[in-house]
Motif scaffolding. Structure first.
Motif, PDB file in Angstrom:
ATOM      1  N   ILE A   1       9.497   2.074  -1.968  1.00 47.41           N
ATOM      2  CA  ILE A   1       9.369   0.700  -1.498  1.00 47.41           C
ATOM      3  C   ILE A   1      10.655  -0.015  -1.862  1.00 47.41           C
ATOM      4  O   ILE A   1      11.044  -0.055  -3.033  1.00 47.41           O
ATOM      5  N   VAL A   2      11.335  -0.547  -0.860  1.00 44.91           N
ATOM      6  CA  VAL A   2      12.578  -1.278  -1.093  1.00 44.91           C
ATOM      7  C   VAL A   2      12.414  -2.703  -0.578  1.00 44.91           C
ATOM      8  O   VAL A   2      11.478  -3.020   0.148  1.00 44.91           O
TER       9      VAL A   2
ATOM     10  N   GLY B   1      -0.939  -9.860   3.487  1.00 47.56           N
ATOM     11  CA  GLY B   1      -1.643  -8.935   4.380  1.00 47.56           C
ATOM     12  C   GLY B   1      -0.897  -7.617   4.498  1.00 47.56           C
ATOM     13  O   GLY B   1      -0.365  -7.289   5.547  1.00 47.56           O
ATOM     14  N   VAL B   2      -0.886  -6.875   3.403  1.00 46.58           N
ATOM     15  CA  VAL B   2      -0.147  -5.606   3.368  1.00 46.58           C
ATOM     16  C   VAL B   2      -1.075  -4.447   3.739  1.00 46.58           C
ATOM     17  O   VAL B   2      -2.159  -4.306   3.174  1.00 46.58           O
TER      18      VAL B   2
ATOM     19  N   ILE C   1       5.083  -5.758   4.731  1.00 48.47           N
ATOM     20  CA  ILE C   1       5.864  -4.563   5.050  1.00 48.47           C
ATOM     21  C   ILE C   1       6.421  -4.766   6.442  1.00 48.47           C
ATOM     22  O   ILE C   1       5.669  -4.926   7.408  1.00 48.47           O
ATOM     23  N   VAL C   2       7.746  -4.803   6.539  1.00 47.62           N
ATOM     24  CA  VAL C   2       8.357  -5.106   7.851  1.00 47.62           C
ATOM     25  C   VAL C   2       8.933  -3.860   8.511  1.00 47.62           C
ATOM     26  O   VAL C   2       9.302  -3.892   9.680  1.00 47.62           O
ATOM     27  N   LEU C   3       9.023  -2.758   7.726  1.00 45.74           N
ATOM     28  CA  LEU C   3       9.560  -1.524   8.308  1.00 45.74           C
ATOM     29  C   LEU C   3       8.975  -0.368   7.523  1.00 45.74           C
ATOM     30  O   LEU C   3       8.889  -0.418   6.316  1.00 45.74           O
TER      31      LEU C   3
ATOM     32  N   MET D   1       9.879  -4.052   2.242  1.00 39.93           N
ATOM     33  CA  MET D   1       9.071  -5.276   2.082  1.00 39.93           C
ATOM     34  C   MET D   1       9.953  -6.502   2.184  1.00 39.93           C
ATOM     35  O   MET D   1      11.075  -6.531   1.672  1.00 39.93           O
ATOM     36  N   LYS D   2       9.420  -7.516   2.864  1.00 41.20           N
ATOM     37  CA  LYS D   2      10.123  -8.781   2.966  1.00 41.20           C
ATOM     38  C   LYS D   2       9.094  -9.904   2.933  1.00 41.20           C
ATOM     39  O   LYS D   2       8.135  -9.884   3.725  1.00 41.20           O
ATOM     40  N   ASP D   3       9.283 -10.835   2.023  1.00 40.03           N
ATOM     41  CA  ASP D   3       8.406 -12.008   1.925  1.00 40.03           C
ATOM     42  C   ASP D   3       6.924 -11.661   1.991  1.00 40.03           C
ATOM     43  O   ASP D   3       6.170 -12.284   2.736  1.00 40.03           O
ATOM     44  N   GLY D   4       6.512 -10.665   1.220  1.00 40.33           N
ATOM     45  CA  GLY D   4       5.091 -10.370   1.104  1.00 40.33           C
ATOM     46  C   GLY D   4       4.492  -9.539   2.212  1.00 40.33           C
ATOM     47  O   GLY D   4       3.276  -9.421   2.322  1.00 40.33           O
TER      48      GLY D   4
END
Ligand SMILES: Nc1ncnc2c1ncn2[C@@H]1O[C@H](COP(=O)(O)OP(=O)(O)O)[C@@H](O)[C@H]1O
Ligand SMILES: [Mg+2]
Length: 218
Positions: free
Chosen positions: A32-33, A19-20, A215-217, A210-213
């Motif tokens: 994107i990192v 769900g990006v 975007i976290v930040l 990105m973390k585990d599918g």
């Protein structure tokens, strides 16, 4: 220039994108990192219509790519997306300038107009003296510049780059990163770049983690 909503992608039972949501404005450099396996390349491939999402929406320059059939998609990639990979993927049997011309010939542009533009781009990227050389005769940095010229050939809405400096030494990497900034400033070119390079992330307008599918930040 780009809007991604609710993107999901699985390979078998493995859920890669969960769900990006993601937007990019024209003239922005977004990097994107994230750790290896986070789903960065998968996201980039879906944005560039090299791969298909299971659910969600990708709109590039007002065009909804999930409404397109295979023919429309390849036409879309050719005209609206520029790709730069870690390894240049130049065609070894063609010269630098012939490689740069290729996307325009595929798009049906005339030979004369195409060759003029190809030389302009090679000049802009500082490798015009290398135009008649084949890729094997070019340094890594030069090969990557030629690959960028090729990516820009059809005036893409977005340039997508996956670890573009991953194969370069730090000096060549820094020069390449400066080129992205110059192209943004001169051409208002939009970039989405997957990178592990902290320097590139730092000079970007935005960095997305990105973390585990997901975007976290941003
Ligand atoms: N075509 C594929 N088939 C099966 N699994 C894949 C495929 N492409 C990627 N994966 C898996 O998806 C995950 C995310 O891959 P990727 O998007 O390449 O991550 P990143 O670029 O962030 O390192 C990884 O676990 C990878 O093994
Ligand atoms: Mg990757």
């Amino acid at each position: 220039m780009l809007s991604v909503k609710g993107l999901h992608k699985s390979y078998g039972k493995l859920e890669i994108l969960k769900g990006v949501d993601f937007e990019v404005k024209q003239g922005e450099i977004v990097s994107i990192v994230g750790a290896s396996g986070a789903g960065k390349s998968t996201l980039l491939h879906i944005i560039g219509a090299l791969d298909k999402a299971d659910a969600g929406k990708v709109v590039v320059n007002g065009k909804d790519i999930h409404r397109m059939d295979a023919k429309e998609l390849s036409d879309f990639r050719n005209k609206h997306i520029g790709f730069i990979f870690q390894f240049h993927h130049l065609l070894p049997e063609f010269t630098a300038v012939e490689n740069v011309c290729m996307p325009a010939f595929i798009a049906g542009k005339s030979k004369k107009e195409t060759e003029v533009r190809a030389m302009e781009l090679l000049t802009l990227l500082g490798v015009e003296q290398r135009a008649s050389h084949k890729p094997e005769a070019l340094s890594g940095g030069e090969q990557q510049r030629v690959a960028i010229a090729r990516a820009l050939m059809n005036n893409p809405a977005i340039v997508l780059a996956d670890e573009p400096s991953g194969n370069l030494d730090s000096e060549n990497a820094a020069a390449l990163h400066q080129l992205f900034v110059d192209l943004r400033d001169k051409l208002h070119q939009t970039f989405v770049i997957v990178t592990h390079n902290e320097e590139l992330a730092r000079i970007s307008d935005r960095t997305v983690l990105m973390k585990d599918g997901l975007i976290v930040l941003d």
